[in-house]
Design a protein around this motif. Structure first.
Motif, PDB file in Angstrom:
ATOM      1  N   ALA A  12       0.839  -1.206   0.000  1.00 39.72           N
ATOM      2  CA  ALA A  12       0.000   0.000   0.000  1.00 39.72           C
ATOM      3  C   ALA A  12       0.871   1.252   0.000  1.00 39.72           C
ATOM      4  CB  ALA A  12      -0.928  -0.006   1.211  1.00 39.72           C
ATOM      5  N   TYR A  13       1.923   1.266   0.804  1.00 37.65           N
ATOM      6  CA  TYR A  13       2.816   2.421   0.859  1.00 37.65           C
ATOM      7  C   TYR A  13       3.512   2.641  -0.481  1.00 37.65           C
ATOM      8  CZ  TYR A  13       6.572   5.562   2.093  1.00 37.65           C
ATOM      9  OH  TYR A  13       7.430   6.616   2.111  1.00 37.65           O
ATOM     10  N   ILE A  14       4.015   1.600  -1.094  1.00 41.12           N
ATOM     11  CA  ILE A  14       4.696   1.714  -2.389  1.00 41.12           C
ATOM     12  C   ILE A  14       3.713   2.182  -3.466  1.00 41.12           C
ATOM     13  CG2 ILE A  14       5.824   0.377  -4.230  1.00 41.12           C
ATOM     14  CD1 ILE A  14       7.165  -1.259  -1.947  1.00 41.12           C
ATOM     15  N   GLY A  15       2.494   1.679  -3.449  1.00 48.42           N
ATOM     16  CA  GLY A  15       1.466   2.121  -4.404  1.00 48.42           C
ATOM     17  C   GLY A  15       1.147   3.596  -4.239  1.00 48.42           C
ATOM     18  N   PHE A  16       1.003   4.030  -2.976  1.00 48.42           N
ATOM     19  CA  PHE A  16       0.729   5.443  -2.711  1.00 48.42           C
ATOM     20  C   PHE A  16       1.886   6.321  -3.176  1.00 48.42           C
ATOM     21  CE2 PHE A  16       1.147   9.120   0.145  1.00 48.42           C
ATOM     22  CZ  PHE A  16      -0.049   9.774  -0.148  1.00 48.42           C
ATOM     23  N   ALA A  17       3.111   5.918  -2.882  1.00 46.89           N
ATOM     24  CA  ALA A  17       4.287   6.688  -3.287  1.00 46.89           C
ATOM     25  C   ALA A  17       4.398   6.756  -4.809  1.00 46.89           C
ATOM     26  CB  ALA A  17       5.549   6.092  -2.675  1.00 46.89           C
ATOM     27  N   ALA A  18       4.099   5.671  -5.499  1.00 47.96           N
ATOM     28  CA  ALA A  18       4.160   5.654  -6.964  1.00 47.96           C
ATOM     29  C   ALA A  18       3.094   6.576  -7.559  1.00 47.96           C
ATOM     30  CB  ALA A  18       4.003   4.232  -7.489  1.00 47.96           C
ATOM     31  N   ALA A  19       1.873   6.543  -7.003  1.00 47.83           N
ATOM     32  CA  ALA A  19       0.797   7.406  -7.498  1.00 47.83           C
ATOM     33  C   ALA A  19       1.137   8.881  -7.255  1.00 47.83           C
ATOM     34  CB  ALA A  19      -0.519   7.040  -6.824  1.00 47.83           C
ATOM     35  N   VAL A  24       2.945  14.138  -9.417  1.00 46.74           N
ATOM     36  CA  VAL A  24       3.919  15.241  -9.390  1.00 46.74           C
ATOM     37  C   VAL A  24       4.580  15.381 -10.756  1.00 46.74           C
ATOM     38  CG1 VAL A  24       6.130  15.993  -8.426  1.00 46.74           C
ATOM     39  CG2 VAL A  24       4.307  15.201  -6.909  1.00 46.74           C
ATOM     40  N   ALA A  25       4.954  14.290 -11.385  1.00 38.71           N
ATOM     41  CA  ALA A  25       5.577  14.339 -12.716  1.00 38.71           C
ATOM     42  C   ALA A  25       4.594  14.933 -13.729  1.00 38.71           C
ATOM     43  CB  ALA A  25       6.025  12.950 -13.150  1.00 38.71           C
ATOM     44  N   PHE A  26       3.320  14.531 -13.661  1.00 38.55           N
ATOM     45  CA  PHE A  26       2.304  15.075 -14.549  1.00 38.55           C
ATOM     46  C   PHE A  26       2.126  16.574 -14.326  1.00 38.55           C
ATOM     47  CE2 PHE A  26      -2.175  16.375 -14.833  1.00 38.55           C
ATOM     48  CZ  PHE A  26      -2.364  16.267 -16.201  1.00 38.55           C
ATOM     49  N   ALA A  27       2.019  16.996 -13.080  1.00 39.23           N
ATOM     50  CA  ALA A  27       1.807  18.408 -12.762  1.00 39.23           C
ATOM     51  C   ALA A  27       2.995  19.264 -13.201  1.00 39.23           C
ATOM     52  CB  ALA A  27       1.551  18.581 -11.268  1.00 39.23           C
TER      53      ALA A  27
END
Length: 147
Positions: A12-19, A24-27
């Motif tokens: 869950a933590y890795i998924g949240f960090a990836a999202a 951030v990259a998109f923005a």
């Protein structure tokens, strides 16, 4: 097969960090055109802008922006100001700073000027009219939706 609770928490933590990293990259890849390059200087002129807006409001319905449904926008000021009025008309498109257009405002003897909009992208535009007469500044704006 049984999964340990620590593995679920790590996933869950890795998924949240990836999202979050993806967002951030998109923005960061989006253009930031909501802020004027000289916003500080513009903020210092805010009182002048409010006075110019008030001056235009005092003219009432004599100041108007009308779209004929075709390829032109008609801008009107009082005929008494027609000879001396000089300024600019800006067609502002909030969704695309590159689409903005600015024209000189030089009304005819009746106080009217037509601006051709046939080549502009359809949608919401803000018509900003700035003009001066005998040292007094005026500002009027009106949204226009080109269809």
């Amino acid at each position: 097969m049984r999964v340990h609770w620590g593995v679920g928490l790590a996933t869950a933590y890795i998924g949240f960090a990836a999202a979050t990293s993806g967002f951030v990259a998109f923005a960061m890849s989006r253009p930031v055109s909501l802020v004027s390059p000289d916003y500080y200087a513009e903020s210092l002129r805010e009182d002048e802008h409010l006075a110019a807006r008030r001056n235009a409001q005092l003219l009432g319905s004599e100041v108007a922006v009308n779209w004929d449904g075709g390829d032109r926008i008609r801008i009107s000021v009082p005929a008494s100001q027609a000879q001396a009025a000089r300024g600019s008309v800006t067609l502002y498109r909030a969704s695309d700073v590159a689409a903005d257009r600015t024209f000189a405002f030089r009304p005819d003897d009746t106080g009217k000027q037509d601006v051709t909009v046939g080549t502009l992208v359809r949608g919401l535009w803000l018509v900003q009219l700035r003009w001066s007469v005998e040292g007094r500044d005026y500002y009027f704006e009106q949204p226009v939706t080109l269809k």
